[in-house]
Design a protein around this motif. Structure first.
Motif, short mmCIF file in Angstrom:
data_model
loop_
_atom_site.label_atom_id
_atom_site.label_comp_id
_atom_site.label_asym_id
_atom_site.label_seq_id
_atom_site.Cartn_x
_atom_site.Cartn_y
_atom_site.Cartn_z
N ARG A 140 1.13 -0.84 0.31
CA ARG A 140 0.14 -0.37 0.12
C ARG A 140 0.59 1.22 0.18
NH1 ARG A 140 -3.98 -0.90 4.36
NH2 ARG A 140 -3.59 0.70 5.24
N ALA A 141 0.71 2.07 -0.61
CA ALA A 141 1.11 3.70 -1.01
C ALA A 141 -0.35 4.15 -0.41
CB ALA A 141 1.50 3.76 -1.98
N THR A 189 2.70 7.38 2.92
CA THR A 189 3.96 6.48 3.36
C THR A 189 3.52 5.30 2.43
OG1 THR A 189 1.13 5.30 3.22
CG2 THR A 189 2.24 6.42 5.62
N ASP A 202 2.36 0.03 6.57
CA ASP A 202 2.41 1.57 6.46
C ASP A 202 3.93 2.25 7.13
OD1 ASP A 202 0.30 1.45 4.53
OD2 ASP A 202 -0.78 1.39 6.98
N ARG A 238 7.00 3.68 -2.75
CA ARG A 238 5.77 4.54 -3.27
C ARG A 238 5.40 4.17 -4.23
NH1 ARG A 238 7.90 7.69 1.98
NH2 ARG A 238 8.63 9.29 0.13
N GLU A 239 7.07 4.45 -5.11
CA GLU A 239 6.67 5.17 -6.88
C GLU A 239 6.36 3.35 -6.98
OE1 GLU A 239 10.17 9.11 -6.89
OE2 GLU A 239 10.27 6.40 -7.49
#
Length: 377
Positions: A17-18, A30, A265, A350-351
């Protein structure tokens, strides 16, 4: 008036998850790594340098700040943000982990934990209500419930006893936190050691209490990585998808990547700064031990492609010299290098999640570490 505390998902890739957390002192992207500023300082680093590494949030500690300089004094001086000149979000650990380490100096009962200060032997009592009060006085954006953390391996009845006590303390912390200012949150802590049934029971009970976020505690305390990851696999699906999930006190880059893969996260760990003070750099090539003599004549930087200036501008030979000479600058530079690496690891995660390529990223991070002096655990 501060914005209310909130968390929302931006992207997901499988269970990775982002997202973004909104707090009284700003936003946190996150997955997020929190540098550890236990005593209102990230060791060997200026607050501005911590921010330059990319950190959105750092961690302070209730236990240590309670003993010195004291929460009432910090509150009178404008709160922890003002006191340490850090104006981004702060999460404060409740002190449960530190209390665990004082096994020869403390007594735990239903009411509270009573312990002798490791500084001067003075007696203190830390109850769930006092833990929340201290964190309120400090002005923490995210406060943690008081829990009992035990080392593994441990007998099941002892794990169960500590987990049940932590749940009762969680209820008391929740009541004590009522009326908190907007933008501030209280997280519950899932305990249960390495027992799947106890972990699930703890998680379900905490979800029923409706905390604003949930931590997984009591891991990285002696168990193998495979056990830690299996506990995350068990607990994460029980936790609500619309609340942040925090894996406490973890860990190596490999630990972080594997935990993100499983839906975590937030993280904190002393490893990047502690290793930096002991001459070890974290890079995409793995850990590089600057104490090794082979670096004495090496003019190369740690990573010529790093966007973080100290990583690409100081030679390995110079860093080796600083470490061998026990110069303070060596600890400062390597702490910065390591925290910048951890923040770059989070940004890359995240990317990759947003692009739907997190597993490729996960594999590439692991492959890069094969070139280092010390492999991940």
């Amino acid at each position: 008036m501060s914005n209310p505390f909130s968390f929302h998902l931006i992207a997901s890739d499988g269970t990775a998850r982002a997202g973004e957390i909104e707090t009284a002192h700003g936003r946190i992207a996150t997955p997020a790594f929190m540098p550890v500023g236990t005593q209102a300082t990230v060791k060997a680093m200026m607050p501005d340098d911590v921010a330059r590494t990319g950190a959105d949030i750092l961690l302070g500690n209730t236990y240590h700040l309670m003993l010195r300089p004291g929460p009432e004094r910090i509150a009178a001086l404008g709160g922890l943000h003002q006191f340490m000149n850090w104006h981004k979000p702060i999460l404060t650990d409740s002190g449960g982990f530190q209390v665990m380490s004082l096994s020869q100096l403390r007594k735990i009962d239903e009411k509270a934990v009573t312990f002798r200060s490791h500084l001067d032997g003075a007696m203190y009592e830390l109850s769930p209500e006092r833990a929340v009060e201290i964190q309120r006085l400090l002005g923490a954006d995210i406060s943690m419930q008081l829990d009992e953390c035990i080392r593994l391996p441990a007998k099941r009845d002892e794990i169960d006893r500590a987990m049940q006590l932590s749940l009762r303390w969680a209820e008391r912390c929740k009541r004590a936190f009522e009326g908190a200012k907007p933008g501030h949150a209280l997280f519950g802590i899932v305990q249960g050691g390495d027992d799947p049934a106890l972990r699930i029971a703890s998680a379900k009970a905490l979800v029923d209490m409706d905390f604003q976020g949930y931590a997984i505690g009591g891991l990285a305390v002696g168990e193998p990585q495979a056990v830690m990851l299996s506990m995350i696999d068990i607990v994460a699906p029980v936790l609500p998808a619309d609340r942040p999930r925090y894996l406490m006190g973890v860990g190596t880059p490999d630990d972080l990547i594997e935990a993100i893969w499983r839906g975590i996260d937030m993280f904190d760990c002393v490893m990047p700064t502690r290793n930096g003070r002991h001459g070890v750099a974290f890079t995409r090539y793995g850990q590089i031990n600057l104490k090794n003599a082979r670096h004495a004549d090496d003019p190369r930087p740690l990573d010529e492609r790093s966007p973080y200036a100290p990583t690409r501008t100081y030679s390995r030979a110079y860093l080796h010299h600083l470490v061998k000479a026990n110069e303070t600058l060596g600890a400062m530079l390597l702490s910065q290098v390591n925290l910048a690496y951890y923040q770059a690891l989070m940004l890359g995660a995240r990317e990759a999640i947003a692009a739907g390529t997190f597993n490729d990223y996960r594999v590439s991070v692991k492959a890069g570490w094969e070139e280092g002096d010390i492999p991940p655990r």
